[in-house]
Design a protein around this motif. Structure first.
Motif, mmCIF file in Angstrom:
data_model
loop_
_atom_site.group_PDB
_atom_site.id
_atom_site.type_symbol
_atom_site.label_atom_id
_atom_site.label_comp_id
_atom_site.label_asym_id
_atom_site.label_seq_id
_atom_site.Cartn_x
_atom_site.Cartn_y
_atom_site.Cartn_z
ATOM 1 N N UNK A 287 91.979 93.879 28.452
ATOM 2 C CA UNK A 287 92.792 95.002 28.222
ATOM 3 C C UNK A 287 92.006 96.164 28.910
ATOM 4 N N UNK A 288 90.837 96.213 28.391
ATOM 5 C CA UNK A 288 90.032 97.222 29.031
ATOM 6 C C UNK A 288 89.790 97.550 30.470
ATOM 7 N N UNK A 289 89.745 96.210 31.007
ATOM 8 C CA UNK A 289 89.600 96.212 32.600
ATOM 9 C C UNK A 289 90.946 96.542 33.266
ATOM 10 N N UNK A 290 92.151 96.330 32.676
ATOM 11 C CA UNK A 290 93.257 96.520 33.312
ATOM 12 C C UNK A 290 93.533 98.156 33.243
ATOM 13 N N UNK A 291 93.145 98.891 31.844
ATOM 14 C CA UNK A 291 93.317 99.830 31.483
ATOM 15 C C UNK A 291 92.496 100.888 32.563
ATOM 16 N N UNK A 292 91.268 100.309 33.007
ATOM 17 C CA UNK A 292 90.278 101.121 33.889
ATOM 18 C C UNK A 292 90.713 100.996 35.136
ATOM 19 N N UNK A 293 91.452 99.935 35.661
ATOM 20 C CA UNK A 293 92.318 100.112 36.948
ATOM 21 C C UNK A 293 93.053 100.971 37.149
ATOM 22 N N UNK A 294 93.983 100.969 36.089
ATOM 23 C CA UNK A 294 95.098 101.824 36.028
ATOM 24 C C UNK A 294 94.719 103.272 36.227
ATOM 25 N N UNK A 295 93.777 103.797 35.366
ATOM 26 C CA UNK A 295 93.086 105.312 35.384
ATOM 27 C C UNK A 295 92.467 105.408 36.723
ATOM 28 N N UNK A 296 91.922 104.444 37.298
ATOM 29 C CA UNK A 296 91.208 104.799 38.623
ATOM 30 C C UNK A 296 92.238 104.778 39.691
ATOM 31 N N UNK A 297 93.392 103.975 39.758
ATOM 32 C CA UNK A 297 94.342 104.065 40.414
ATOM 33 C C UNK A 297 94.974 105.618 40.542
ATOM 34 N N UNK A 298 95.258 106.105 39.349
ATOM 35 C CA UNK A 298 95.745 107.562 39.362
ATOM 36 C C UNK A 298 94.727 108.527 40.297
ATOM 37 N N UNK A 299 93.430 108.474 39.733
ATOM 38 C CA UNK A 299 92.557 109.401 40.391
ATOM 39 C C UNK A 299 92.424 109.205 41.928
ATOM 40 N N UNK A 300 92.441 107.805 42.339
ATOM 41 C CA UNK A 300 92.365 107.576 43.757
ATOM 42 C C UNK A 300 93.593 107.962 44.615
ATOM 43 N N UNK A 301 94.633 107.468 44.214
ATOM 44 C CA UNK A 301 95.852 107.945 44.761
ATOM 45 C C UNK A 301 95.930 109.408 44.983
ATOM 46 N N UNK A 302 95.544 110.258 43.826
ATOM 47 C CA UNK A 302 95.737 111.706 43.908
ATOM 48 C C UNK A 302 94.725 112.311 45.058
ATOM 49 N N UNK A 303 93.656 111.649 45.215
ATOM 50 C CA UNK A 303 92.455 112.143 46.151
ATOM 51 C C UNK A 303 93.042 111.814 47.526
ATOM 52 N N UNK A 304 93.465 110.466 47.606
ATOM 53 C CA UNK A 304 93.824 110.203 49.101
ATOM 54 C C UNK A 304 94.966 111.251 49.530
ATOM 55 N N UNK A 305 96.228 111.494 48.651
ATOM 56 C CA UNK A 305 97.075 112.316 48.939
ATOM 57 C C UNK A 305 96.680 113.621 49.431
ATOM 58 N N UNK A 306 95.555 114.400 48.885
ATOM 59 C CA UNK A 306 95.039 115.561 49.010
ATOM 60 C C UNK A 306 94.170 115.501 50.532
ATOM 61 N N UNK A 307 93.421 114.637 50.714
ATOM 62 C CA UNK A 307 92.989 114.420 52.081
ATOM 63 C C UNK A 307 93.866 114.419 52.936
ATOM 64 N N UNK A 308 94.897 113.697 52.959
ATOM 65 C CA UNK A 308 96.192 113.740 53.937
ATOM 66 C C UNK A 308 96.672 115.226 54.007
ATOM 67 N N UNK A 309 97.022 115.872 53.011
ATOM 68 C CA UNK A 309 97.320 117.262 53.118
ATOM 69 C C UNK A 309 96.631 117.968 54.068
ATOM 70 N N UNK A 310 95.311 118.015 53.705
ATOM 71 C CA UNK A 310 94.334 118.860 54.444
ATOM 72 C C UNK A 310 94.471 118.422 55.810
ATOM 73 N N UNK A 311 94.415 117.162 56.401
ATOM 74 C CA UNK A 311 94.566 116.853 57.607
ATOM 75 C C UNK A 311 95.893 117.128 58.466
ATOM 76 N N UNK A 312 97.123 117.114 57.611
ATOM 77 C CA UNK A 312 98.334 117.668 58.024
ATOM 78 C C UNK A 312 98.387 118.921 58.173
ATOM 79 N N UNK A 313 97.631 119.923 57.294
ATOM 80 C CA UNK A 313 97.926 121.048 57.608
ATOM 81 C C UNK A 313 97.037 121.672 58.942
ATOM 82 N N UNK A 314 96.049 120.779 59.289
ATOM 83 C CA UNK A 314 95.327 121.194 60.381
ATOM 84 C C UNK A 314 96.062 120.738 61.729
ATOM 85 N N UNK A 315 97.107 119.939 61.570
ATOM 86 C CA UNK A 315 97.474 119.396 62.624
ATOM 87 C C UNK A 315 97.074 118.252 63.253
ATOM 88 N N UNK A 316 95.932 117.697 62.251
ATOM 89 C CA UNK A 316 95.482 116.313 63.056
ATOM 90 C C UNK A 316 96.169 115.236 62.747
#
Length: 459
Positions: A287-316
């Motif tokens: 259960x702990x491992x599954x919870x850990x993966x879920x929490x990590x998934x939230x943070x990882x997806x949030x970070x990925x979307x912000x990198x895409x935002x920065x590259x999009x605003x640049x026009x890259x």
């Protein structure tokens, strides 16, 4: 996604030091040290904590460089922004492109591993059901806003830490029962007859994967209150706290299971959990491992979307899609949805294939962020300033050298796949710049430094 006003919706500054640190630790997934324990133990001949110590020292040099650059450029974009501002816009684009391997594939790996854990416990449920469930739930939370994700993340981190504490306590109790108090202070987890520099280095290259997270939180800079002060502190705290957890857990686990012999190195932690705590604790551990993966998934997806935002605003990347911020939730909703859709690739990949992308992108980004700090040092000297040469030149140079060494120690598949992706980036850059005859599109920053509650960005 316009709000009807002249100004486009922007990201909201709501995160304080505690929230940023917890996001970074969640991205790291502290329990990953147990998930990869068997693999690292096999590579090092049973000296897992030594590899984590080496990786920690290496990452601290790079973490310091990320802190310097986050204070200098307090905007989203992480290594992509730092390199394009400090070195060259074309090089920055390529670093951002390679970093996409890390940001895109890490959420996918997280969801894939989480689904595999659940399928192992419930073999009657198809793997795709768990993966789609992970993706749908984390995507919904991230679209709703960073504060919603933060509150959920806090609860998941508490449970994950509790499981880790119980695991370490049971491991030490097992060692005490078998060998007495003297066995608790053994040096064999750090050095034994099978220890070699090559093995420890190979293990450190794998262990460095566990530290991914201190760098990723820089993508939350535009949502952080007082980022020039908060972000450098958060980055170092994430690396130090995460490293302390990894070394401590690895030491206790290696004491409880000396050597590197397992029935299955990929599930070694389950074998150890059952031996030290029985079937009940092995279920709690799952259960702990599954919870850990879920929490990590939230943070990882949030970070990925912000990198895409920065590259999009640049026009890259195309602005009409990637640069949009949802007017109500004030999140890069389309990028979050895209990251979730890409995660569906996990349905046709295994963990080994998908993780081979990640470390290549991470070590390339780490190397160039260190180089960017050195370039900043040179520029400041030319402008008549006197920055500290130890923190602006010597430490980043050591960090870059160690990162290149770890990159060299990756397996052949990771290097091959990474170079293929880099080649595709060069081709796309040539298209964007008309065969390198003009610079990539750039973004003009309009940061209101005296108003830390708002930030306006024009592109």
């Amino acid at each position: 996604m316009s709000n009807g006003n002249d100004a486009a919706p922007t990201l909201a500054r709501t995160l304080r030091l505690r929230a940023v640190v917890l996001f970074g630790l969640a991205y790291m997934t502290p329990m990953i040290v147990l998930g990869t324990f068997g693999v690292v133990a096999t590579a090092t001949g049973g000296t897992v904590p030594t590899s984590y110590l080496l990786a920690l020292v290496a990452m601290l040099f790079t973490a310091q460089s990320y802190g310097r650059m986050a204070a200098t450029y307090p905007v989203a974009g992480s290594s992509y922004t730092y390199v394009r501002k400090a070195l060259d816009s074309r090089l920055g684009f390529l670093v951002g492109w390679v970093t996409l391997l890390d940001y895109f594939f890490l959420p996918m790996v997280i969801w894939l591993i989480g689904g595999a854990y659940l399928q192992a416990q419930f073999p009657g449920v198809p793997l795709w059901v768990w993966i789609v469930g992970f993706i749908a739930l984390t995507t919904a939370l991230n679209v709703r806003g960073i504060k919603t994700a933060e509150r959920v993340n806090d609860l998941l981190m508490i449970f994950q830490v509790l499981v880790i504490v119980i695991f370490v306590a049971l491991a030490l109790r097992h060692v005490f029962n078998v060998g007495g108090a003297g066995a608790l202070a053994s040096t064999s987890p750090f050095v034994n007859s099978a220890t070699t520099l090559t093995g420890v280095s190979a293990g450190a290259a794998i262990a460095a994967y566990s530290f991914l997270g201190f760098d990723a939180v820089t993508t939350l800079t535009e949502e952080t209150i007082d980022p020039k002060r908060t972000m450098p502190r958060a980055i170092l705290l994430i690396a130090l706290i995460g490293g302390a957890i990894f070394v401590t857990v690895a030491y206790a686990t290696q004491l409880a299971h000396p050597g590197a012999t397992f029935d299955n190195e990929g599930s070694a932690a389950f074998e150890i959990a059952r031996s030290i705590g029985g079937d009940l604790f092995s279920s709690i551990f799952l259960a702990g491992l599954v919870v850990a993966q879920f929490a990590s998934g939230i943070a990882a997806q949030a970070s990925a979307s912000r990198l895409l935002l920065a590259m999009g605003r640049d026009g890259a990347l195309p602005r009409t899609f990637f640069a949009r911020v949802h007017p109500r939730y004030r999140t890069p909703a389309l990028n979050i949805l895209l990251t979730g859709a890409i995660g569906l690739i996990a349905l046709s990949l295994d963990v080994a294939t998908s993780t081979s992308f990640i470390n290549f992108g991470a070590f390339v980004a780490f190397t160039f962020v260190n180089v960017a700090v050195i370039a900043t040092y040179i520029r400041m000297r030319r402008e008549g300033e006197s920055p500290n040469p130890l923190t602006y030149a010597v430490a980043p140079a050591i960090g870059a050298a160690v990162d290149l060494y770890l990159l060299y120690n990756l397996d052949g598949a990771a290097l091959t796949l990474g170079l293929i992706w880099l080649s595709l980036g060069v081709i796309y850059l040539a298209y964007l710049t008309r065969m390198f005859r003009r610079p990539p599109p750039s973004m003009a920053f309009n940061e209101a430094e005296d108003d830390l509650e708002t930030a306006s960005v024009t592109g």
